[in-house]
Design a protein around this motif. Sequence first.
Motif, PDB file in Angstrom:
ATOM      1  N   PHE A  76       2.089  -5.769   1.479  1.00  0.00           N
ATOM      2  CA  PHE A  76       1.535  -4.469   1.090  1.00  0.00           C
ATOM      3  C   PHE A  76       2.571  -3.406   1.427  1.00  0.00           C
ATOM      4  CE2 PHE A  76      -2.524  -6.574   0.815  1.00  0.00           C
ATOM      5  CZ  PHE A  76      -3.224  -5.818  -0.114  1.00  0.00           C
ATOM      6  N   ARG A  77       3.067  -2.737   0.388  1.00  0.00           N
ATOM      7  CA  ARG A  77       4.025  -1.649   0.582  1.00  0.00           C
ATOM      8  C   ARG A  77       3.337  -0.326   0.306  1.00  0.00           C
ATOM      9  NH1 ARG A  77       9.467  -3.160   0.764  1.00  0.00           N
ATOM     10  NH2 ARG A  77       9.729  -5.421   0.573  1.00  0.00           N
ATOM     11  N   LEU A  78       3.707   0.696   1.083  1.00  0.00           N
ATOM     12  CA  LEU A  78       3.097   2.010   0.887  1.00  0.00           C
ATOM     13  C   LEU A  78       3.635   2.602  -0.412  1.00  0.00           C
ATOM     14  CD1 LEU A  78       1.168   4.079   2.183  1.00  0.00           C
ATOM     15  CD2 LEU A  78       3.176   5.150   3.228  1.00  0.00           C
ATOM     16  N   GLY A  79       2.724   2.886  -1.339  1.00  0.00           N
ATOM     17  CA  GLY A  79       3.141   3.381  -2.642  1.00  0.00           C
ATOM     18  C   GLY A  79       2.954   4.882  -2.802  1.00  0.00           C
ATOM     19  N   ALA A  80       2.063   5.448  -2.000  1.00  0.00           N
ATOM     20  CA  ALA A  80       1.764   6.885  -2.112  1.00  0.00           C
ATOM     21  C   ALA A  80       1.232   7.363  -0.770  1.00  0.00           C
ATOM     22  CB  ALA A  80       0.724   7.121  -3.205  1.00  0.00           C
ATOM     23  N   ARG A  81       1.359   8.654  -0.518  1.00  0.00           N
ATOM     24  CA  ARG A  81       0.769   9.234   0.703  1.00  0.00           C
ATOM     25  C   ARG A  81      -0.737   9.404   0.469  1.00  0.00           C
ATOM     26  NH1 ARG A  81       4.461   8.245   4.328  1.00  0.00           N
ATOM     27  NH2 ARG A  81       6.539   8.828   3.629  1.00  0.00           N
ATOM     28  N   PRO A  82      -1.565   8.725   1.240  1.00  0.00           N
ATOM     29  CA  PRO A  82      -3.008   8.816   0.982  1.00  0.00           C
ATOM     30  C   PRO A  82      -3.529  10.238   1.245  1.00  0.00           C
ATOM     31  CG  PRO A  82      -2.496   6.962   2.440  1.00  0.00           C
ATOM     32  CD  PRO A  82      -1.254   7.789   2.332  1.00  0.00           C
ATOM     33  N   ASP A  83      -4.558  10.577   0.499  1.00  0.00           N
ATOM     34  CA  ASP A  83      -5.284  11.834   0.694  1.00  0.00           C
ATOM     35  C   ASP A  83      -6.699  11.430   1.072  1.00  0.00           C
ATOM     36  OD1 ASP A  83      -6.355  14.348   0.608  1.00  0.00           O
ATOM     37  OD2 ASP A  83      -6.321  14.507  -1.583  1.00  0.00           O
ATOM     38  N   GLY A  84      -7.038  11.532   2.355  1.00  0.00           N
ATOM     39  CA  GLY A  84      -8.339  11.028   2.802  1.00  0.00           C
ATOM     40  C   GLY A  84      -8.256   9.526   3.032  1.00  0.00           C
ATOM     41  N   PRO A  85      -9.373   8.822   2.850  1.00  0.00           N
ATOM     42  CA  PRO A  85      -9.363   7.372   3.092  1.00  0.00           C
ATOM     43  C   PRO A  85      -8.344   6.674   2.188  1.00  0.00           C
ATOM     44  CG  PRO A  85     -11.615   8.189   2.886  1.00  0.00           C
ATOM     45  CD  PRO A  85     -10.710   9.328   2.507  1.00  0.00           C
ATOM     46  N   VAL A  86      -7.743   5.620   2.695  1.00  0.00           N
ATOM     47  CA  VAL A  86      -6.737   4.918   1.890  1.00  0.00           C
ATOM     48  C   VAL A  86      -7.412   4.195   0.729  1.00  0.00           C
ATOM     49  CG1 VAL A  86      -5.127   4.639   3.800  1.00  0.00           C
ATOM     50  CG2 VAL A  86      -6.822   2.859   3.371  1.00  0.00           C
ATOM     51  N   LYS A  87      -6.692   4.111  -0.370  1.00  0.00           N
ATOM     52  CA  LYS A  87      -7.192   3.455  -1.578  1.00  0.00           C
ATOM     53  C   LYS A  87      -6.190   2.369  -1.984  1.00  0.00           C
ATOM     54  CE  LYS A  87      -6.784   7.308  -3.855  1.00  0.00           C
ATOM     55  NZ  LYS A  87      -6.216   8.116  -2.771  1.00  0.00           N
ATOM     56  N   HIS A  88      -6.667   1.440  -2.798  1.00  0.00           N
ATOM     57  CA  HIS A  88      -5.765   0.410  -3.314  1.00  0.00           C
ATOM     58  C   HIS A  88      -4.544   1.012  -3.979  1.00  0.00           C
ATOM     59  CE1 HIS A  88      -7.272  -3.690  -2.794  1.00  0.00           C
ATOM     60  NE2 HIS A  88      -8.446  -3.091  -2.612  1.00  0.00           N
ATOM     61  N   SER A  89      -4.772   2.122  -4.667  1.00  0.00           N
ATOM     62  CA  SER A  89      -3.671   2.721  -5.431  1.00  0.00           C
ATOM     63  C   SER A  89      -2.609   3.353  -4.524  1.00  0.00           C
ATOM     64  CB  SER A  89      -4.224   3.761  -6.400  1.00  0.00           C
ATOM     65  OG  SER A  89      -4.961   4.741  -5.681  1.00  0.00           O
ATOM     66  N   ASP A  90      -2.896   3.440  -3.219  1.00  0.00           N
ATOM     67  CA  ASP A  90      -1.876   3.945  -2.299  1.00  0.00           C
ATOM     68  C   ASP A  90      -0.855   2.857  -1.931  1.00  0.00           C
ATOM     69  OD1 ASP A  90      -3.104   6.473  -2.135  1.00  0.00           O
ATOM     70  OD2 ASP A  90      -4.479   5.756  -0.569  1.00  0.00           O
ATOM     71  N   PHE A  91      -1.120   1.636  -2.359  1.00  0.00           N
ATOM     72  CA  PHE A  91      -0.251   0.515  -1.978  1.00  0.00           C
ATOM     73  C   PHE A  91       0.257  -0.233  -3.194  1.00  0.00           C
ATOM     74  CE2 PHE A  91      -2.921   1.397   1.618  1.00  0.00           C
ATOM     75  CZ  PHE A  91      -2.023   1.375   2.665  1.00  0.00           C
ATOM     76  N   GLU A  92       1.379  -0.901  -2.996  1.00  0.00           N
ATOM     77  CA  GLU A  92       1.881  -1.841  -3.990  1.00  0.00           C
ATOM     78  C   GLU A  92       1.859  -3.219  -3.358  1.00  0.00           C
ATOM     79  OE1 GLU A  92       5.776  -0.324  -4.668  1.00  0.00           O
ATOM     80  OE2 GLU A  92       5.006   1.578  -5.446  1.00  0.00           O
ATOM     81  N   LEU A  93       1.202  -4.135  -4.018  1.00  0.00           N
ATOM     82  CA  LEU A  93       1.179  -5.522  -3.542  1.00  0.00           C
ATOM     83  C   LEU A  93       2.369  -6.230  -4.184  1.00  0.00           C
ATOM     84  CD1 LEU A  93      -0.133  -7.817  -1.968  1.00  0.00           C
ATOM     85  CD2 LEU A  93      -1.827  -8.033  -3.770  1.00  0.00           C
ATOM     86  N   THR A  94       3.387  -6.527  -3.370  1.00  0.00           N
ATOM     87  CA  THR A  94       4.604  -7.131  -3.905  1.00  0.00           C
ATOM     88  C   THR A  94       4.696  -8.587  -3.472  1.00  0.00           C
ATOM     89  OG1 THR A  94       5.812  -6.292  -1.984  1.00  0.00           O
ATOM     90  CG2 THR A  94       5.874  -4.950  -3.979  1.00  0.00           C
ATOM     91  N   THR A  95       5.452  -9.354  -4.212  1.00  0.00           N
ATOM     92  CA  THR A  95       5.690 -10.759  -3.877  1.00  0.00           C
ATOM     93  C   THR A  95       7.188 -11.010  -3.911  1.00  0.00           C
ATOM     94  OG1 THR A  95       3.574 -11.369  -4.870  1.00  0.00           O
ATOM     95  CG2 THR A  95       5.150 -13.144  -4.474  1.00  0.00           C
ATOM     96  N   GLU A  96       7.694 -11.560  -2.827  1.00  0.00           N
ATOM     97  CA  GLU A  96       9.129 -11.825  -2.720  1.00  0.00           C
ATOM     98  C   GLU A  96       9.323 -13.246  -2.220  1.00  0.00           C
ATOM     99  OE1 GLU A  96      10.844  -9.002  -0.068  1.00  0.00           O
ATOM    100  OE2 GLU A  96      10.647  -7.337  -1.504  1.00  0.00           O
ATOM    101  N   PRO A  97      10.503 -13.762  -2.358  1.00  0.00           N
ATOM    102  CA  PRO A  97      10.770 -15.056  -1.728  1.00  0.00           C
ATOM    103  C   PRO A  97      10.669 -14.916  -0.207  1.00  0.00           C
ATOM    104  CG  PRO A  97      12.504 -14.470  -3.295  1.00  0.00           C
ATOM    105  CD  PRO A  97      11.662 -13.257  -3.120  1.00  0.00           C
ATOM    106  N   VAL A  98      10.238 -15.958   0.446  1.00  0.00           N
ATOM    107  CA  VAL A  98      10.224 -15.943   1.910  1.00  0.00           C
ATOM    108  C   VAL A  98      11.657 -15.757   2.397  1.00  0.00           C
ATOM    109  CG1 VAL A  98       9.772 -17.327   3.973  1.00  0.00           C
ATOM    110  CG2 VAL A  98       8.166 -17.371   2.046  1.00  0.00           C
TER     111      VAL A  98
END
Lengths: 333, 333
Positions: free
Chosen positions: B8-30
Motif C-alpha cells: 500500500f503506497r500513499l497516493g494522496a493526502r487524506p482529508d478526514g478519514p482515510v479512503k481507498h482512493s488515498d492509496f495505491e495498491l502496487t505489486t512488485e517482485p519480492v
Amino acid sequence: VSAQNRQFRLGARPDGPVKHSDFELTTEPVPEPGEGEVLVRSEYISLDPAMRGWMNDARSYVPPVGLGEVMRAGVAGTVVASNSDALNAGDAVTGMLGVQEYAVAKPQALIKVDPSLAPLPAYLGALGMPGWTAYFGLLDIGKPQPGQTVLVSGAAGAVGGVVGQLAKLHDARAVGIAGGPAKCEYIVQELGFDVAIDYKHEDVPRKLREHCPDGVDVYFDNVGGDILDAALARLARKARVVICGAISQYNSAEFQGPKNYMSLLINNASMTGFVVFNYFSRYPEAIAALTGWHAEGKLTARVDVAEGFENFVETLNRLFKGENTGKLVLKIA
Amino acid sequence: VSAQNRQFRLGARPDGPVKHSDFELTTEPVPEPGEGEVLVRSEYISLDPAMRGWMNDARSYVPPVGLGEVMRAGVAGTVVASNSDALNAGDAVTGMLGVQEYAVAKPQALIKVDPSLAPLPAYLGALGMPGWTAYFGLLDIGKPQPGQTVLVSGAAGAVGGVVGQLAKLHDARAVGIAGGPAKCEYIVQELGFDVAIDYKHEDVPRKLREHCPDGVDVYFDNVGGDILDAALARLARKARVVICGAISQYNSAEFQGPKNYMSLLINNASMTGFVVFNYFSRYPEAIAALTGWHAEGKLTARVDVAEGFENFVETLNRLFKGENTGKLVLKIA
C-alpha cells in the motif's frame, strides 16, 4: 486623617468586562486596630489581571470574592496607628488589603518596604508580587539556559517586563510580544529586550519564525488565545511553556483552548501552570534577588500611575484593553 | 513463497478519514537482500493511531510519508533469507517495514523476538512499541506514586490498557475511560483497572467526580477533545498530564484545544508531550520490564486480529471508530 473609609465591594458577578454596577461604593468609619494589629492608610491600589478571575464564582486557587465583600487587591500604604511591636506608625507596607482607603491588619500579613530604595508603588510591581511571579515562573519553571530564547507575551506589563529582564540577566535572548509601537520601543529601549513583536500591527507567526529561527525554548504566557497558539507552533525541542495568565480570555465566558497543544508532543515539551502563592515560603529569596538587581541598576521598575479612588473600575479595565505600560496602580492618598 | 510483494503506497493526502482512493495498491517482485541485509516476510501489520498523522504534510516528530512511498507501519514477521550473521532464516522479528508483504532490512533496524514466550502479534502491542509508550509515558512523565489516581483514556486500546496495568503494578489506582460496556468490562475484568467510565453512555465529568474524589494525579491522554477537558477540570494539585495522542482529533482539519487548560495554573500542574522515539536508547529497559511482567502473568497483552492484506484501509479506520479492543493488527501471511 479622614474619619471615613471608602470601599469598593463586589455587588454582582460580572459578565464580561467589569462595570460600575458590579460594585457598591460604601463608606464606613475608619476601623480601630485591635490588640497586636495596625491600621494602614492605602496610598496605591494594585490593579492585576487576576482580579477579574477572583470575581467569578468558580473553583480556583483562592476562593472567589464573596458578594458584599471588599474587592480583593494588593495595596501599598503607610501604617497610621499601631498596637504591635512589629510595625510603627510611619512604616511603609504592602499587603492584600483590598480596594479601600484604610484597613486593619496583623503585621504578619504585611510586608515592610523601604521607600528610600524605590518608589512605594514599585513594591506593587517589579519589586512586589508581579516581580516574584516573574522570578519563580521564569527561573523555577522556565529554567532558561544561556543562549536560549525566552519569549514572553504581555511583555510591557508588570510581570512580562520583569520576565524579559530576568532572561537577559541569565544570558538568554529575550523576545517580547506587546501591543503597539510605544510598548515595543519601551521593552527594547528601557527594559533591554532583544526584540519586540507588535501583535497589533505585525503577523505574529511570521515574526516568530524570523526572530526565533531555532525555536522558542521558554514561552512565558500571560495572554492565552491566538498568541499562545502561535508560540506553541514555534516551540523548540524540550521547550517549557509557563502558564502565568490568559488576560485575553478573562472577560470571556469560555476560554479558547490552545489548538496547537500537540506541539507539546511533537517537541517533547511541557506546559506548566503556577500561581505565585505556591512559592510563599520562598518570597524572601525573590525579594532579596529583585531588590539587589534593582539597586545595581539592572532591573527597571516602571509604574503606570492612575489617580482617584473613585476611578477603580475604569482603571481596572485599562488592563484588559492593553492601555497600561508597566505596573498599573491607582493612587488614592 | 509468493514471488510477488503487494504494497500500500500513499497516493494522496487524506482529508478526514482515510479512503481507498488515498492509496495505491502496487505489486512488485519480492526484493533481494543485499550484503548484510535480510528479507522479512510480513505476518502482522500494526495499526496505530499515529499513522493518520504521518499521512499529513506537516512538520512533526518524523517526516510525513511521501506521496508514492510505501505507507509507514510496524510489522511483525519472519526472516526468510539472510545475508547477515546477526539474523537467521526463521527468526521472528519486528520493525518499521511498512504496509507490504515483504521487506528488506538491516538487522540493526529490526528487533528479534521470541514467539515461544508470547504470540507474535503481542510484540506489536503490549510487548512492543505501544507497551514501551505506556512504560515511558506513565513512569517517566506521569510518575505515579502509591495510592495516587491514574486516569487513562483510550483505556481499552493498545497503549491505554498497558498504562492501567502499569499503574496497578506501581500501587496506584487505575481509572479507565473507554467506549461501551464490553470495553469497560474488559479493562476491569481482564486488565485489573479499578474503575471504568463508559464515555459513550455515561456523563464523564460526573463520573470523574464520583470515581476521583481527591482529583486525578496523573492523566494519560490518548484521545484529546472533550475528554481531555473533562480530565483537566478534575486535576489534583501538582497533577501530571501526559499527552500521548489525540485520536478523537486526528481526522479533523483543526484540533480542538483544551479550553480548561487554565486548570494547570489553578492546580500547579503540568502537561507534557512525548513520543516513544524520544526513548530509543532505553527501549531495552522497557522490553526487559514488560516481558518480565508478562512472563509472571502480571501483564495481559490482548491482540485484536483482523485478516487480509487488502483490508488495510478499513482496518485502520476501525481505530478511529473505536472498534478495536486491545492492540489492533492485520494478519496477512
